[in-house]
Motif scaffolding. Structure first.
Motif, mmCIF file in Angstrom:
data_model
loop_
_atom_site.group_PDB
_atom_site.id
_atom_site.type_symbol
_atom_site.label_atom_id
_atom_site.label_comp_id
_atom_site.label_asym_id
_atom_site.label_seq_id
_atom_site.Cartn_x
_atom_site.Cartn_y
_atom_site.Cartn_z
ATOM 1 N N HIS A 55 0.810 -1.206 0.170
ATOM 2 C CA HIS A 55 -0.097 0.131 0.046
ATOM 3 C C HIS A 55 0.936 1.314 -0.006
ATOM 4 N N LEU A 56 1.833 1.305 0.676
ATOM 5 C CA LEU A 56 3.140 2.571 0.811
ATOM 6 C C LEU A 56 3.500 2.607 -0.393
ATOM 7 N N VAL A 57 3.977 1.423 -0.992
ATOM 8 C CA VAL A 57 4.575 1.689 -2.782
ATOM 9 C C VAL A 57 3.588 2.052 -3.466
ATOM 10 N N ALA A 58 2.165 1.756 -3.402
ATOM 11 C CA ALA A 58 1.049 2.141 -4.298
ATOM 12 C C ALA A 58 0.897 3.615 -4.205
ATOM 13 N N ALA A 59 0.856 4.213 -2.925
ATOM 14 C CA ALA A 59 1.003 5.686 -2.819
ATOM 15 C C ALA A 59 1.988 6.191 -3.374
ATOM 16 N N VAL A 60 3.146 5.755 -3.277
ATOM 17 C CA VAL A 60 4.367 6.711 -3.914
ATOM 18 C C VAL A 60 4.153 6.529 -5.297
ATOM 19 N N ARG A 61 3.632 5.424 -5.909
ATOM 20 C CA ARG A 61 3.655 5.233 -7.398
ATOM 21 C C ARG A 61 2.567 6.198 -7.776
ATOM 22 N N GLY A 62 1.470 6.465 -7.050
ATOM 23 C CA GLY A 62 0.563 7.529 -7.517
ATOM 24 C C GLY A 62 0.768 8.889 -7.223
ATOM 25 N N ALA A 63 1.711 9.084 -6.280
ATOM 26 C CA ALA A 63 2.219 10.593 -6.100
ATOM 27 C C ALA A 63 3.222 10.802 -7.084
ATOM 28 N N VAL A 64 3.876 10.077 -7.445
ATOM 29 C CA VAL A 64 5.006 10.450 -8.661
ATOM 30 C C VAL A 64 4.275 10.475 -9.974
ATOM 31 N N ALA A 65 3.218 9.421 -10.202
ATOM 32 C CA ALA A 65 2.580 9.875 -11.406
ATOM 33 C C ALA A 65 1.715 10.971 -11.354
ATOM 34 N N GLY A 66 1.214 11.493 -10.287
ATOM 35 C CA GLY A 66 0.757 12.875 -10.395
ATOM 36 C C GLY A 66 1.518 14.019 -10.648
ATOM 37 N N LEU A 67 2.747 13.894 -10.113
ATOM 38 C CA LEU A 67 3.740 14.974 -10.347
ATOM 39 C C LEU A 67 4.123 14.760 -11.819
ATOM 40 N N MET A 68 4.257 13.635 -12.195
ATOM 41 C CA MET A 68 4.459 13.672 -13.696
ATOM 42 C C MET A 68 3.391 14.013 -14.648
ATOM 43 N N ASP A 69 2.267 14.053 -14.123
ATOM 44 C CA ASP A 69 1.163 14.615 -15.129
ATOM 45 C C ASP A 69 1.276 15.918 -15.226
#
Length: 91
Positions: free
Chosen positions: A40-54
């Motif tokens: 869950h923590l890794v999924a949250a990181v991935r989502g946060a980085v994806a949002g930054l990339m967007d």
């Protein structure tokens, strides 16, 4: 990306939050936390980085491809830069 200068504080805060999330993953691994918790923590990181990339991609498109007053050469250069980044991102 000099055009982000007005958003420096907001972007820096966002990156620091991501760094905090990464630190939480490290702590979870070191503490032998349950797999589901770490996932869950890794999924949250991935989502946060994806949002930054967007957000960064959108800013790049607006400032270096679609902005008024750019020459054709500047638009092509902006599009080429973005294409290079996206190829790396989607590998």
């Amino acid at each position: 990306m000099g055009h982000l200068a007005a958003d420096t504080d907001r972007m820096t805060a966002r990156v620091r939050r991501i760094a905090g999330q990464i630190a939480a993953v490290e702590r979870a691994i070191a503490a032998d936390a349950p797999c589901a918790t770490t996932l869950h923590l890794v999924a949250a990181v991935r989502g946060a980085v994806a949002g930054l990339m967007d957000e960064l991609v959108e800013e790049h498109l607006r400032e270096h491809v679609a902005a008024q007053g750019l020459s054709d050469a500047e638009r092509i250069a902006g599009a080429d830069e973005l294409a290079t980044v996206l190829k790396r991102h989607f590998r």
